[in-house]
Design a protein around this motif. Structure first.
Motif, PDB file in Angstrom:
ATOM      1  N   TYR A  11       0.856  -1.181   0.000  1.00  0.00           N
ATOM      2  CA  TYR A  11       0.000   0.000   0.000  1.00  0.00           C
ATOM      3  C   TYR A  11       0.890   1.227   0.000  1.00  0.00           C
ATOM      4  O   TYR A  11       2.110   1.146   0.219  1.00  0.00           O
ATOM      5  CB  TYR A  11      -0.977   0.010   1.177  1.00  0.00           C
ATOM      6  N   TYR A  12       0.285   2.376  -0.274  1.00  0.00           N
ATOM      7  CA  TYR A  12       1.009   3.636  -0.323  1.00  0.00           C
ATOM      8  C   TYR A  12       0.296   4.654   0.553  1.00  0.00           C
ATOM      9  O   TYR A  12      -0.922   4.580   0.739  1.00  0.00           O
ATOM     10  CB  TYR A  12       1.020   4.201  -1.751  1.00  0.00           C
ATOM     11  N   THR A  13       1.061   5.625   1.036  1.00  0.00           N
ATOM     12  CA  THR A  13       0.460   6.828   1.594  1.00  0.00           C
ATOM     13  C   THR A  13       0.983   8.006   0.773  1.00  0.00           C
ATOM     14  O   THR A  13       2.125   7.999   0.307  1.00  0.00           O
ATOM     15  CB  THR A  13       0.792   7.048   3.092  1.00  0.00           C
ATOM     16  N   VAL A  14       0.101   8.978   0.581  1.00  0.00           N
ATOM     17  CA  VAL A  14       0.462  10.188  -0.150  1.00  0.00           C
ATOM     18  C   VAL A  14       0.051  11.369   0.725  1.00  0.00           C
ATOM     19  O   VAL A  14      -1.139  11.568   0.988  1.00  0.00           O
ATOM     20  CB  VAL A  14      -0.250  10.268  -1.525  1.00  0.00           C
ATOM     21  N   ASP A  15       1.035  12.113   1.202  1.00  0.00           N
ATOM     22  CA  ASP A  15       0.743  13.297   2.015  1.00  0.00           C
ATOM     23  C   ASP A  15       0.453  14.484   1.105  1.00  0.00           C
ATOM     24  O   ASP A  15       0.932  14.559  -0.023  1.00  0.00           O
ATOM     25  CB  ASP A  15       1.906  13.600   2.947  1.00  0.00           C
ATOM     26  N   ASN A  16      -0.355  15.416   1.628  1.00  0.00           N
ATOM     27  CA  ASN A  16      -0.779  16.597   0.870  1.00  0.00           C
ATOM     28  C   ASN A  16      -1.389  16.175  -0.465  1.00  0.00           C
ATOM     29  O   ASN A  16      -1.036  16.696  -1.519  1.00  0.00           O
ATOM     30  CB  ASN A  16       0.397  17.558   0.672  1.00  0.00           C
ATOM     31  N   TYR A  17      -2.323  15.247  -0.377  1.00  0.00           N
ATOM     32  CA  TYR A  17      -2.958  14.671  -1.557  1.00  0.00           C
ATOM     33  C   TYR A  17      -3.663  15.741  -2.386  1.00  0.00           C
ATOM     34  O   TYR A  17      -3.451  15.844  -3.583  1.00  0.00           O
ATOM     35  CB  TYR A  17      -3.940  13.584  -1.119  1.00  0.00           C
ATOM     36  N   PHE A  18      -4.522  16.519  -1.739  1.00  0.00           N
ATOM     37  CA  PHE A  18      -5.204  17.611  -2.434  1.00  0.00           C
ATOM     38  C   PHE A  18      -4.327  18.852  -2.396  1.00  0.00           C
ATOM     39  O   PHE A  18      -3.627  19.086  -1.398  1.00  0.00           O
ATOM     40  CB  PHE A  18      -6.532  17.951  -1.757  1.00  0.00           C
ATOM     41  N   PRO A  19      -4.382  19.692  -3.426  1.00  0.00           N
ATOM     42  CA  PRO A  19      -3.714  20.997  -3.332  1.00  0.00           C
ATOM     43  C   PRO A  19      -4.263  21.740  -2.106  1.00  0.00           C
ATOM     44  O   PRO A  19      -5.426  21.569  -1.729  1.00  0.00           O
ATOM     45  CB  PRO A  19      -4.104  21.699  -4.630  1.00  0.00           C
ATOM     46  N   HIS A  20      -3.422  22.566  -1.513  1.00  0.00           N
ATOM     47  CA  HIS A  20      -3.770  23.240  -0.251  1.00  0.00           C
ATOM     48  C   HIS A  20      -5.103  23.985  -0.333  1.00  0.00           C
ATOM     49  O   HIS A  20      -5.936  23.876   0.569  1.00  0.00           O
ATOM     50  CB  HIS A  20      -2.642  24.200   0.156  1.00  0.00           C
ATOM     51  N   ASP A  21      -5.334  24.746  -1.409  1.00  0.00           N
ATOM     52  CA  ASP A  21      -6.561  25.539  -1.500  1.00  0.00           C
ATOM     53  C   ASP A  21      -7.799  24.647  -1.567  1.00  0.00           C
ATOM     54  O   ASP A  21      -8.816  24.938  -0.936  1.00  0.00           O
ATOM     55  CB  ASP A  21      -6.510  26.507  -2.685  1.00  0.00           C
ATOM     56  N   ILE A  22      -7.726  23.545  -2.297  1.00  0.00           N
ATOM     57  CA  ILE A  22      -8.877  22.626  -2.389  1.00  0.00           C
ATOM     58  C   ILE A  22      -9.103  21.963  -1.035  1.00  0.00           C
ATOM     59  O   ILE A  22     -10.246  21.835  -0.583  1.00  0.00           O
ATOM     60  CB  ILE A  22      -8.630  21.556  -3.472  1.00  0.00           C
TER      61      ILE A  22
END
Length: 190
Positions: A11-22
Motif C-alpha cells: 500500500y502507499y500513503t500520499v501526504d498533501n494529496y489535495f492541493p492546499h486551497d482545495i
C-alpha cells in the motif's frame, strides 16, 4: 510525499494529496456540514454521502472533479491501472465518536481504494487505518494526518484492515474506489 509499504502487503500513503486551497475549502465545507447537516443523514445512508450531487453539495464541484483527476494522476499510476471496463464510486464517510468498522478485506468488485483523511484536523493515533497480516493479526497503523491518502489494491484474504474512532470528533474520509463493473457488489460479498 509518496511512501511505499510492502509489509504486510503493498500500500502507499500520499501526504498533501489535495492541493492546499482545495483541501482548505473542503475542510471548511465539511466543518459546516457537520455543524448544520450531518445529523440529517438518514439511517439508510449509514453516515455516507455517495451520490455526486450529495458530495458536490457538501464539498463543491471543483473538489469533486479534482478528486477524480488526482485519483487518475496519483493513485492509478502507482499500480499501472487503466480505467477501462471500470466504474468509479466516490463517497464521503462520516463516523461518529466511538464508531468501529471491523477487520475486513475489500469486496471483490473493488480494484483500487483511495482513502483521504479529512476531519478532524490534527494528527491522531486513534483514527488511522489499522493494517493486519494475512493471518489477520495486527501489524501497524497508518497514522491519521489530514490530507493524507492511503492507496491500495484489494488482494483477497490478504489486504485486511479496520478503522475506528476513539476520539470525541467526527471522523471524515473522502473515498474513491475503482470498481470492476463485471462483478456486482452482491457477488463480491459472497
Amino acid at each position: 510525499m509518496i511512501t511505499k509499504y510492502e509489509d504486510p502487503w503493498l500500500y502507499y500513503t500520499v501526504d498533501n494529496y489535495f492541493p492546499h486551497d482545495i483541501f482548505e475549502s473542503m475542510s471548511e465545507s465539511i466543518q459546516s456540514f457537520i455543524k448544520t447537516g450531518y445529523k440529517n443523514l438518514s439511517e439508510s445512508q449509514n453516515g455516507i454521502l455517495h451520490t455526486s450531487r450529495e458530495i458536490m453539495n457538501v464539498i463543491g464541484n471543483n473538489a469533486l472533479s479534482s478528486f477524480n483527476r488526482l485519483a487518475k494522476e496519483k493513485a492509478y499510476s502507482l499500480y499501472n491501472i487503466e480505467k477501462e471496463d471500470r466504474n468509479i464510486y466516490n463517497e464521503i464517510k462520516f463516523m461518529e465518536a466511538g464508531g468501529d468498522y471491523p477487520k475486513h478485506d475489500e469486496s471483490l468488485n473493488k480494484i483500487l481504494s483511495v482513502v483521504i483523511y479529512l476531519n478532524p484536523i490534527g494528527r491522531s493515533d486513534s483514527l488511522g487505518t489499522k493494517i493486519y497480516n494475512s493471518e489477520k493479526k495486527y501489524h501497524s497503523t497508518v497514522e491519521w494526518v489530514p490530507n493524507r491518502a492511503m492507496i491500495f489494491m484489494r488482494r483477497s484474504e490478504v489486504s485486511w484492515h479496520s478503522y475506528d474512532n476513539l476520539t470525541s470528533d467526527i471522523r471524515v474520509t473522502c473515498n474513491h474506489f475503482l470498481i470492476d463493473k463485471n462483478i456486482s457488489s452482491s457477488e463480491s460479498t459472497k
